[in-house]
Structure formats: structure tokens, C-alpha cells
Write a protein that holds these residues in place. Structure first.
Motif, PDB file in Angstrom:
ATOM      1  N   ILE A 155      42.915 -15.888 -16.913  1.00 51.21           N
ATOM      2  CA  ILE A 155      42.411 -16.712 -15.810  1.00 51.21           C
ATOM      3  C   ILE A 155      43.425 -17.815 -15.527  1.00 51.21           C
ATOM      4  O   ILE A 155      43.780 -18.587 -16.417  1.00 51.21           O
ATOM      5  N   GLU A 156      43.868 -17.873 -14.286  1.00 50.73           N
ATOM      6  CA  GLU A 156      44.823 -18.913 -13.907  1.00 50.73           C
ATOM      7  C   GLU A 156      44.151 -20.272 -14.062  1.00 50.73           C
ATOM      8  O   GLU A 156      42.980 -20.449 -13.701  1.00 50.73           O
ATOM      9  N   HIS A 157      44.886 -21.225 -14.613  1.00 51.96           N
ATOM     10  CA  HIS A 157      44.321 -22.552 -14.847  1.00 51.96           C
ATOM     11  C   HIS A 157      45.403 -23.611 -14.712  1.00 51.96           C
ATOM     12  O   HIS A 157      46.597 -23.309 -14.757  1.00 51.96           O
ATOM     13  N   PHE A 163      40.080 -24.540 -13.339  1.00 50.64           N
ATOM     14  CA  PHE A 163      40.233 -23.111 -13.067  1.00 50.64           C
ATOM     15  C   PHE A 163      39.196 -22.738 -12.015  1.00 50.64           C
ATOM     16  O   PHE A 163      38.414 -23.578 -11.575  1.00 50.64           O
ATOM     17  N   ILE A 197      39.628 -18.317 -21.576  1.00 51.42           N
ATOM     18  CA  ILE A 197      40.352 -18.432 -20.296  1.00 51.42           C
ATOM     19  C   ILE A 197      41.733 -17.788 -20.426  1.00 51.42           C
ATOM     20  O   ILE A 197      42.130 -16.980 -19.587  1.00 51.42           O
ATOM     21  N   PHE A 223      29.881 -14.841 -16.242  1.00 50.91           N
ATOM     22  CA  PHE A 223      31.105 -15.619 -16.434  1.00 50.91           C
ATOM     23  C   PHE A 223      30.793 -16.974 -17.074  1.00 50.91           C
ATOM     24  O   PHE A 223      31.378 -17.340 -18.095  1.00 50.91           O
ATOM     25  N   ASP A 275      36.072 -20.017 -10.683  1.00 50.90           N
ATOM     26  CA  ASP A 275      35.104 -19.012 -11.115  1.00 50.90           C
ATOM     27  C   ASP A 275      35.258 -17.761 -10.246  1.00 50.90           C
ATOM     28  O   ASP A 275      36.087 -17.753  -9.323  1.00 50.90           O
ATOM     29  N   ARG A 287      41.619 -13.901 -21.044  1.00 49.09           N
ATOM     30  CA  ARG A 287      41.218 -13.146 -19.842  1.00 49.09           C
ATOM     31  C   ARG A 287      42.236 -13.276 -18.704  1.00 49.09           C
ATOM     32  O   ARG A 287      42.033 -12.707 -17.637  1.00 49.09           O
TER      33      ARG A 287
END
Length: 124
Positions: A83-85, A108, A78, A21, A110, A81
Motif C-alpha cells: 500500500i502506497e503511503h 495512506f 501496509i 480493510f 483506503d 500489502r
């Protein structure tokens, strides 16, 4: 010689997944791994060592200073993919970045739940 940051161990649920990651997100180099550690190498020789501790993992905060070009590429990863941020450390401004301290930043998590901050300008 003044003190320089050399390495840290980051607790991971899956050390290989966490190393991958960070390596992919920050375009870091693989580093030789040994024993219980899966390692990646950042600029200036800073080593991130991922290990799976035999205890419950407590969330930690890690902040990474990147240039504008890497920020753009990493932020695209991010978003791509899913990915919540957030734009803020209190996780209130979802799906946004910030322009604090004359640069850009984003927060965000990991794969192990650690709070990650990516900024383009140092605070000091």
C-alpha cells in the motif's frame, strides 16, 4: 454527559472490501450489519458503517489514534500489502513515516480512495 463520538458512515465502492480493510488493518471487531451497512466496531464503542452511495464518492480524511504496538503491526501490514503511503498529508514523502507531535504517523488511502491518517500521539 458530554458529547461522545458514536458512529460515522464511510462511503465505499465496495462496502465489504472497505470494512474488511479497516477491520484487518486496525484489528477491529466485526459488528452486526443491517440494511445497506457493513459495520465494524472500534474501541470505546465507535461504529464505522460502510455503505455504497448511488453518487460519486468524494475523498474524505479519517484519522485514527493507535498505540505504538498496533502502529507497528498495522504499518507492517501496509508495507506487506504494497500500500502506497507517505509521511506527510501533501503526499510528498513516499514510503516514509513521520515523528510529528512526539509520536509516529503515516498517511495512506483506503480501497475507496479516502485519505487515512494513523498516528500514535494526539495533536492536543
Amino acid at each position: 454527559m458530554s458529547a461522545k463520538f458514536n458512529h460515522t458512515i464511510i462511503a465505499a465502492k465496495d462496502r465489504h472490501e472497505s470494512a474488511r480493510f479497516f477491520r484487518e488493518l486496525f484489528e477491529a471487531e466485526e459488528a452486526p450489519s443491517w440494511g445497506v451497512f457493513t459495520n465494524i466496531l472500534l474501541d470505546d464503542g465507535v461504529l464505522l458503517q460502510f455503505a455504497e452511495p448511488p453518487v460519486e464518492i468524494q475523498m474524505q480524511h479519517y484519522a485514527f489514534l493507535v498505540d505504538d504496538e498496533l502502529f507497528d503491526r498495522a504499518y507492517a501490514r501496509i508495507r506487506d500489502r504494497g500500500i502506497e503511503h507517505w509521511a506527510d498529508p501533501h503526499l510528498k514523502r513516499s514510503g516514509e513515516t513521520n515523528t510529528e507531535h512526539g509520536g509516529r504517523g503515516v498517511y495512506f488511502k483506503d480501497p475507496s480512495g479516502h485519505g487515512i491518517e494513523m498516528i500514535t500521539r494526539p495533536y492536543l
